[in-house]
Design an enzyme around this catalytic site. Sequence first.
Site, short mmCIF file in Angstrom:
data_model
loop_
_atom_site.label_atom_id
_atom_site.label_comp_id
_atom_site.label_asym_id
_atom_site.label_seq_id
_atom_site.Cartn_x
_atom_site.Cartn_y
_atom_site.Cartn_z
N CYS A 136 0.84 -1.21 0.00
CA CYS A 136 0.00 0.00 0.00
C CYS A 136 0.87 1.25 0.00
O CYS A 136 1.45 1.61 1.03
CB CYS A 136 -0.91 -0.02 1.22
SG CYS A 136 -1.90 1.48 1.38
N CYS A 139 -0.39 4.10 2.26
CA CYS A 139 -0.21 3.85 3.70
C CYS A 139 1.25 4.05 4.10
O CYS A 139 1.53 4.60 5.16
CB CYS A 139 -0.62 2.43 4.09
SG CYS A 139 -2.10 1.83 3.32
N ASP A 140 2.17 3.55 3.29
CA ASP A 140 3.57 3.45 3.73
C ASP A 140 4.55 4.34 2.98
O ASP A 140 5.71 4.46 3.38
CB ASP A 140 4.04 1.98 3.59
CG ASP A 140 3.20 1.05 4.42
OD1 ASP A 140 2.74 1.48 5.49
OD2 ASP A 140 2.97 -0.10 4.01
#
Length: 311
Positions: A136, A139-140
């Site tokens: 992701c 997200c990261d």
Amino acid sequence: MSEEEMYDVIILGGGPAGLTAGIYAMRAALKTVLIEKGVPGGQVSITKDVENYPGFIEIGGFELCDKFLQHAKHYNLEIIDKEAVETEPGIKHHSVRLADGTVLHSHVVILAAGGTAQKLQIPGEEENFGKGVSYCATCDGFFFRNQIVAVIGGGDTALEDALYLAKITSKVYLIHRRDAFRGSRILQQRVLAEPRIQILYNTVATEILANDKGVRGLSLKDTQTGEESEIDTDGVFIFVGFKPNNHIVPAGIKLNTTGYVITDEKCETTIPGIFAVGDLRQKYANQIVLAAADGCTAALAAAHYIETDKK
Ligand code: NAP
């Protein structure tokens, strides 16, 4: 809520397909509950930007999902924040068992569990998940500011997320096993125009290399020449497709060879009164607008099914 409550419709999954089914079912005055463990939204909620949902030239994935959720709540859709573990088909009605042992019954079940990212299954992948391996970018990506990352895959997700990562990191290797991308033409054009993305065609990753701090590089193989090489990278983002979440699909429902649920044009499965929608269902493409359309179709068909069933 009593343990053995009877609903018209139980929806399993709260992504765009499930929430749209919820909106239509509530508007059809069906007693409906949606089961979703955690925050509703599905895959879209972890997508940074959505540029192809009609009416929104650009909208954040989380924001779009929140709009779906607020729309469903506007019609007082009941949402239970629990995991559904089993769907049991019945003759008079179907049943759904939740992780806490609660059993719910309904005339119709709409399976809307979506899917999850496919693993590459190479050495170093599992051990370094969260230590440089990610599925992701939104997200990261933040953790790799001004660092080097590798993106593996050639579909829309890989292209879109390589572009996203190119804005944050110092360099993105885009590694694809063929010499042509599967992703859409517009994304391909943007990737080719992005100087921070270096494309490695005809290349597969064979191992994720790490030290005690996490990912440090990738072992690669040229699929044409067989030549092996290594690159230094701080992160590896894997976008090699999608696996339908079919563990909740009861035995007796027909799946295709890749595990997607086969339905008719009403989104009804091979068991009457059980429908499948969104990314779980076999169809031409997985798009938010198509997931929403499935939710609509299934809820309208569910209303008709229940009306006929109750007569
Ligand atoms: P996808 O379209 O299935 O693409 C997967 C990519 O990974 C393909 O390029 C495939 O290579 C590659 N791949 C698969 N297994 C591999 C392996 N073992 N090793 C190396 N490479 C491998 O998956 P996706 O990109 O996640 O997209 C899923 C669906 O969501 C698609 O329908 C897509 O259109 C949709 N989507 C749409 C948008 C958008 O419209 N904005 C954004 C994201 C996703 P090959 O090409 O050689 O098979």
